[in-house]
Design an enzyme around this catalytic site. Structure first.
Site, PDB file in Angstrom:
ATOM      1  N   ARG A 145       6.674  -2.179   3.854  1.00  0.00           N
ATOM      2  CA  ARG A 145       5.267  -2.430   4.155  1.00  0.00           C
ATOM      3  C   ARG A 145       5.178  -3.001   5.566  1.00  0.00           C
ATOM      4  NH1 ARG A 145       6.314  -4.634  -0.995  1.00  0.00           N
ATOM      5  NH2 ARG A 145       5.269  -3.560  -2.721  1.00  0.00           N
ATOM      6  N   LYS A 170       5.708  -8.568  -0.868  1.00  0.00           N
ATOM      7  CA  LYS A 170       4.478  -8.746  -1.630  1.00  0.00           C
ATOM      8  C   LYS A 170       4.755  -9.556  -2.901  1.00  0.00           C
ATOM      9  CE  LYS A 170       0.561  -5.993  -3.276  1.00  0.00           C
ATOM     10  NZ  LYS A 170       0.012  -4.620  -3.401  1.00  0.00           N
ATOM     11  N   HIS A 248       0.468   2.953   6.637  1.00  0.00           N
ATOM     12  CA  HIS A 248       1.078   2.764   5.315  1.00  0.00           C
ATOM     13  C   HIS A 248       1.547   4.094   4.717  1.00  0.00           C
ATOM     14  CE1 HIS A 248       1.919   0.117   1.951  1.00  0.00           C
ATOM     15  NE2 HIS A 248       1.361   0.961   1.117  1.00  0.00           N
ATOM     16  N   ARG A 251       5.255   4.854   4.389  1.00  0.00           N
ATOM     17  CA  ARG A 251       5.888   4.382   3.148  1.00  0.00           C
ATOM     18  C   ARG A 251       5.710   5.415   2.040  1.00  0.00           C
ATOM     19  NH1 ARG A 251       7.266  -0.376   0.314  1.00  0.00           N
ATOM     20  NH2 ARG A 251       6.271  -0.688  -1.715  1.00  0.00           N
ATOM     21  N   HIS A 282       8.469  -2.481  -5.622  1.00  0.00           N
ATOM     22  CA  HIS A 282       7.367  -2.405  -6.562  1.00  0.00           C
ATOM     23  C   HIS A 282       7.586  -3.400  -7.699  1.00  0.00           C
ATOM     24  CE1 HIS A 282       6.028   1.959  -5.398  1.00  0.00           C
ATOM     25  NE2 HIS A 282       5.598   1.038  -4.566  1.00  0.00           N
ATOM     26  N   TYR A 291       3.113   8.277  -7.361  1.00  0.00           N
ATOM     27  CA  TYR A 291       3.243   9.339  -6.367  1.00  0.00           C
ATOM     28  C   TYR A 291       3.207  10.724  -7.006  1.00  0.00           C
ATOM     29  CZ  TYR A 291       4.409   5.674  -3.084  1.00  0.00           C
ATOM     30  OH  TYR A 291       4.346   4.551  -2.295  1.00  0.00           O
TER      31      TYR A 291
END
Length: 316
Positions: A145, A170, A248, A251, A282, A291
């Protein structure tokens, strides 16, 4: 003496900073609104003023306008305590249902052009181009990120072991991200340029020419500039970024191409997905399975291998 809405906005930002509040990102969204009000000679906020501004200010979608509305509402709530004529626009003024944007999957040629053009970004010392070319390239090959990459220090990058320690991920999660020897060489070349220009007294990996840590807003702004130069985004007036592929999406591109390769190689995608989820940081594998829904080519590959279950989730 007339006090303009821009004056009031500057006053509000000062108050926020005095009490440790970081409102810089929201302020950037409210300033054009305040300037619009000043041009109209309006000193307080009304719902009608916001709607007139929306009608004249660009062609962004409902999601973008929902964010702008939230920022204006925060400012208006404070201003109402000073000027009772102020109206706080209601939450439902912008009809918006949260929905993830379909990512742009960059081709290898597009990524190469992004990095090449970034290296040409003008600056007095040449550090701007070197910094952004290295940053964009690193995002493309690691799927990090932007906030994670910006927060990196030199000590987080082990060039000998080819490992990046992501300590500011994150939700406070930390992880290690491996990279190739080719990437190590590019980072080493960048460090040599940075040291030549700024000297050794720096902690942040990615720096501006002043020696300060590069900010997310600056990185995104330069990415937009590069994207327009190579034709991925249309030109916009003022400081507006407009519509088009996002930083982004680098990514998203790494994740998508990795999953596509698994399908084509006949691998057990469900088993491999846990590895990719950990690599990307994640919270759960369901975020990585998103995805498959978001990219048409992946949906087609899933259809070709019907009967393979997958979980729905939301990528980060």
């Amino acid at each position: 003496m007339t006090i303009t809405l821009t004056d009031r906005l500057n006053q509000y930002i000062t108050v926020r900073r005095r009490y440790g509040g970081n409102w810089a990102s929201c302020a950037l969204k409210v300033r054009p609104f305040a300037a619009f009000a000043d041009a109209e000679g309006t000193e307080w906020i009304t719902v009608d003023l916001f709607l007139r501004w929306r009608k004249q200010f660009g062609t962004a979608g409902a999601a973008s306008w929902s964010v702008r509305l939230s920022a204006v509402r925060t400012f208006a709530a404070w201003l109402q305590g000073i000027d009772p004529r102020t109206e706080v626009p209601p939450l439902g003024l912008i009809a918006h249902r949260a929905q993830r944007r379909r990512p742009h999957i960059y081709s290898d040629v597009e990524i190469c052009r992004i990095v090449t053009e970034a290296a040409k970004l003008p600056s007095r010392s040449g550090l701007r181009g070197a910094t952004h070319a290295t940053l964009f390239g690193l995002l493309a090959v690691t799927g990090m990120r932007i906030g994670e990459a910006i927060a990196l220090n030199d000590s987080d990058v082990d060039l000998n072991a080819a490992i990046i320690s992501v300590r500011h991920a994150k939700n406070g999660r930390c992880r290690e991200v491996p990279f190739t020897s080719c990437t190590a060489e590019r980072i080493q070349e960048y460090l040599a340029v940075r040291t030549r220009i700024l000297g050794p007294a720096t902690e942040a990996l990615f720096c501006s020419e002043t020696g300060r840590r590069l900010s997310t807003n600056v990185a995104k702004g330069n990415f937009v500039r590069v994207s327009r130069t190579i034709g991925l985004r249309n030109a916009q007036s003022g400081l507006r970024h407009g519509c088009g592929p996002h930083l982004h999406d680098l990514r998203h591109t790494l994740a998508t191409k990795t999953i596509i390769d698994w399908f084509r190689q006949g691998r057990d995608v469900d088993a491999e997905m846990y590895k990719l989820s950990t690599f990307l940081g994640h919270a759960k594998p369901g975020g990585t399975y998103w995805y498959i829904e978001a990219v048409p080519e992946l949906l087609a590959l899933v259809s070709a291998r019907s009967g393979q279950p997958f979980s729905e989730g939301e990528a980060e």
